[in-house]
Design an enzyme around this catalytic site. Structure first.
Site, PDB file in Angstrom:
ATOM      1  N   ARG A  76      27.110  43.539  26.543  1.00  0.00           N
ATOM      2  CA  ARG A  76      27.661  42.178  26.659  1.00  0.00           C
ATOM      3  C   ARG A  76      28.995  42.074  25.925  1.00  0.00           C
ATOM      4  NH1 ARG A  76      26.262  38.295  23.389  1.00  0.00           N
ATOM      5  NH2 ARG A  76      24.135  39.015  23.109  1.00  0.00           N
ATOM      6  N   TYR A 129      40.598  24.709  44.216  1.00  0.00           N
ATOM      7  CA  TYR A 129      39.331  25.274  44.662  1.00  0.00           C
ATOM      8  C   TYR A 129      38.187  24.311  44.323  1.00  0.00           C
ATOM      9  CZ  TYR A 129      35.484  28.518  45.195  1.00  0.00           C
ATOM     10  OH  TYR A 129      34.316  29.117  45.595  1.00  0.00           O
ATOM     11  N   ASP A 214      45.787  30.107  39.266  1.00  0.00           N
ATOM     12  CA  ASP A 214      44.785  30.803  40.071  1.00  0.00           C
ATOM     13  C   ASP A 214      45.536  31.533  41.190  1.00  0.00           C
ATOM     14  OD1 ASP A 214      42.830  31.500  41.972  1.00  0.00           O
ATOM     15  OD2 ASP A 214      41.557  29.793  41.454  1.00  0.00           O
ATOM     16  N   LYS A 239      37.457  38.050  46.303  1.00  0.00           N
ATOM     17  CA  LYS A 239      38.220  37.901  47.528  1.00  0.00           C
ATOM     18  C   LYS A 239      39.010  39.194  47.813  1.00  0.00           C
ATOM     19  CE  LYS A 239      36.330  33.912  47.190  1.00  0.00           C
ATOM     20  NZ  LYS A 239      36.970  32.746  46.624  1.00  0.00           N
TER      21      LYS A 239
HETATM   22  C1  LIG Z   1      36.599  31.826  45.637  1.00  0.00           C
HETATM   23  C2  LIG Z   1      37.607  31.192  44.749  1.00  0.00           C
HETATM   24  C3  LIG Z   1      37.308  30.917  43.405  1.00  0.00           C
HETATM   25  C4  LIG Z   1      35.945  31.159  42.808  1.00  0.00           C
HETATM   26  O1  LIG Z   1      35.595  32.496  42.826  1.00  0.00           O
HETATM   27  P1  LIG Z   1      34.050  33.013  42.841  1.00  0.00           P
HETATM   28  O2  LIG Z   1      34.222  34.465  42.668  1.00  0.00           O
HETATM   29  O3  LIG Z   1      33.475  32.589  44.149  1.00  0.00           O
HETATM   30  O4  LIG Z   1      33.368  32.327  41.708  1.00  0.00           O
HETATM   31  C5  LIG Z   1      38.296  30.369  42.630  1.00  0.00           C
HETATM   32  N1  LIG Z   1      39.514  30.080  43.126  1.00  0.00           N
HETATM   33  C6  LIG Z   1      39.821  30.315  44.405  1.00  0.00           C
HETATM   34  C7  LIG Z   1      41.188  29.984  44.895  1.00  0.00           C
HETATM   35  C8  LIG Z   1      38.895  30.879  45.266  1.00  0.00           C
HETATM   36  O5  LIG Z   1      39.202  31.101  46.547  1.00  0.00           O
END
Ligand SMILES: *Cc1c(COP(=O)(O)O)cnc(C)c1O
Length: 425
Positions: A76, A129, A214, A239
């Site tokens: 962890r 998001y 982000d 992604k």
């Molecule tokens: C999918 C996504 C997230 C969250 O990511 P997870 O891995 O699903 O928790 C955050 N920001 C954007 C722009 C996303 O497309």
């Protein structure tokens, strides 16, 4: 941005393949092993103490003299596969350090908990998001006393200043939480502008608000927020970096000081990336450059087809931003390409969109993006289902909007199927 990020001087394609793993650390194995262990054995009691002194106090020298060797304590707190992913991601984000998480939302929640306190204000770009939107508007604002203020056009200096003044009237601003391009409208944030305003606010309130971006929609090869003034880059590795829709992971990159604070909180929350996911991530990142290039050319082909189709009302693809718009100028300065996720709308609303979607087979009807397969969804009834209509529509998501993440299939097959689908509407 730091000039000493790991791998400085090498191309991202090269860093994505090899950075962070040395075969000499694992019997010469060309590829990294998966280190499945929860705990690590110390050679002696003194070594155990020295590892803890290094981890918690930053000590570099052992109590009995000599350097403290690299070592792990408990998974962890950190483990080998996590260190490898973090080193590779630091190189791609051109950052001093990176913290890896078990999802993108885990990274975003930890960032918010690390830097926001009750009574603070924060500003976010809209649309953001939906998970981030829910974190801010249904958790931090009502339960933790954080004042949240949205800004819709974060390329417009007047709009950003107005949001900043509204936020400042309610409490000191601790954070600008930006997402660029936005999901799913591709709204762009002028990161350098936001940083300039954050600097000015810092001079007024005595402490500069942090700027986080982000970067999920373009990923590390097409945009580098730290180079434009952001303090922290957040990525849902689920992604494009993961790239095969088979894992969940996230990361935050930035200065060693800020990432140190985030890792200290991650150790308490226990939301780090586990070994198998980290290993899959290392493998996926090796093809990130070729996947990104191919997905981008496919997306341009598909977006061009959609724009010319009489049943399509609009396409919000970054490559089509109007030549004389403020967003275009920011796009050209800030982004290395248009990416492969964009939205479009048919004439009509939900009924027309649903008729089209139900014709598709190669294009998979699913949320998420950035995988090898093409995914399509209807945000108003899926990803943005629990965002109130008013907030959703104000940020450009209508009942007719569909989001498309173009994958690696042959674009002619995608277009042939979409042509048939559009005929059925
Ligand atoms: C999918 C996504 C997230 C969250 O990511 P997870 O891995 O699903 O928790 C955050 N920001 C954007 C722009 C996303 O497309």
């Amino acid at each position: 941005m730091s000039a000493d990020y790991p791998g400085h001087g090498l191309h991202p394609d090269t860093l994505a393949v090899g950075q962070g793993y040395d075969p000499a650390d694992a019997w010469g194995a060309a590829k990294p092993p998966i280190v499945l262990t929860s705990t690590f054995v110390y050679p002696s009691a003194q070594a155990a103490k020295d590892f803890h002194r290094a981890f918690f106090d930053g000590a570099t020298e052992g109590e009995q003299g000599g350097p403290i060797p690299d070592g792990f304590i408990y998974s962890r707190l950190g483990h080998p596969n996590l260190s490898m992913v973090e080193a590779r991601m630091s190189a791609l984000d051109r950052a001093e350090d990176t913290a890896g998480f078990n999802s993108g939302m885990s990274a975003i929640s930890t960032l918010a908990l690390a830097f926001l306190r009750p009574g603070d204000s924060m500003i976010y770009s809209r649309p953001i998001y939906s998970g981030s939107d829910n974190l801010l508007n249904t958790v931090l604002a009502p339960n933790f006393g954080v004042h949240v203020e949205g800004v819709i056009d974060a390329c417009d200096e007047i709009a950003v200043r107005a949001a900043a003044e509204a936020a400042l009237a309610r409490g000191p601003i601790a954070l600008f939480m930006m997402e660029s391009p936005a999901n799913p409208t591709a709204a762009i944030v002028d990161i350098a502008l936001v940083r300039r305003i954050a600097d000015e606010i810092g001079a007024r309130q005595g402490k500069r608000p942090l700027v986080s971006v982000d970067n999920t929609f373009l990923g590390p090869l097409l945009q580098n927020p730290l180079e434009h003034g952001a303090d922290l880059t957040v990525t849902s590795l689920t992604k494009y970096c993961g790239g095969h829709s088979d894992l969940l992971a996230g990361s935050i990159s930035g200065s060693a000081e800020l990432i140190g604070r985030i890792k200290a909180l991650r150790m308490i929350l226990g939301n780090h990336m586990e070994p198998f996911t980290a290993w899959l991530m290392l493998r996926s990142m090796e093809s990130l450059a070729v996947r990104t290039q191919r997905a981008c050319t496919n997306a341009l082909t598909v977006a061009t087809f959609l724009r010319a189709h009489p049943k399509v009302a609009r396409v919000t693809y970054l490559g089509f931003l109007a030549e004389d718009s403020a967003a275009r100028a920011v796009y050209e300065r800030q982004c290395g390409g248009a990416g492969s996720t964009f939205s479009f709308a048919l004439h009509g609303g939900e009924a027309e969109a649903f008729r089209f979607l139900d014709q598709l087979k190669i294009l998979k009807l699913a949320v998420s993006l950035g995988g090898s397969e093409t995914l399509i969804c209807h945000p108003a009834t899926t990803t943005h289902y629990n965002i109130p209509r008013e907030r959703r529509e104000a940020s450009g998501i209508t009942d007719g909007t569909m989001r498309l993440s173009v994958g690696l299939e042959h674009p002619d097959d995608l277009i042939a199927e979409m042509t048939r689908g559009l005929e059925a509407v």
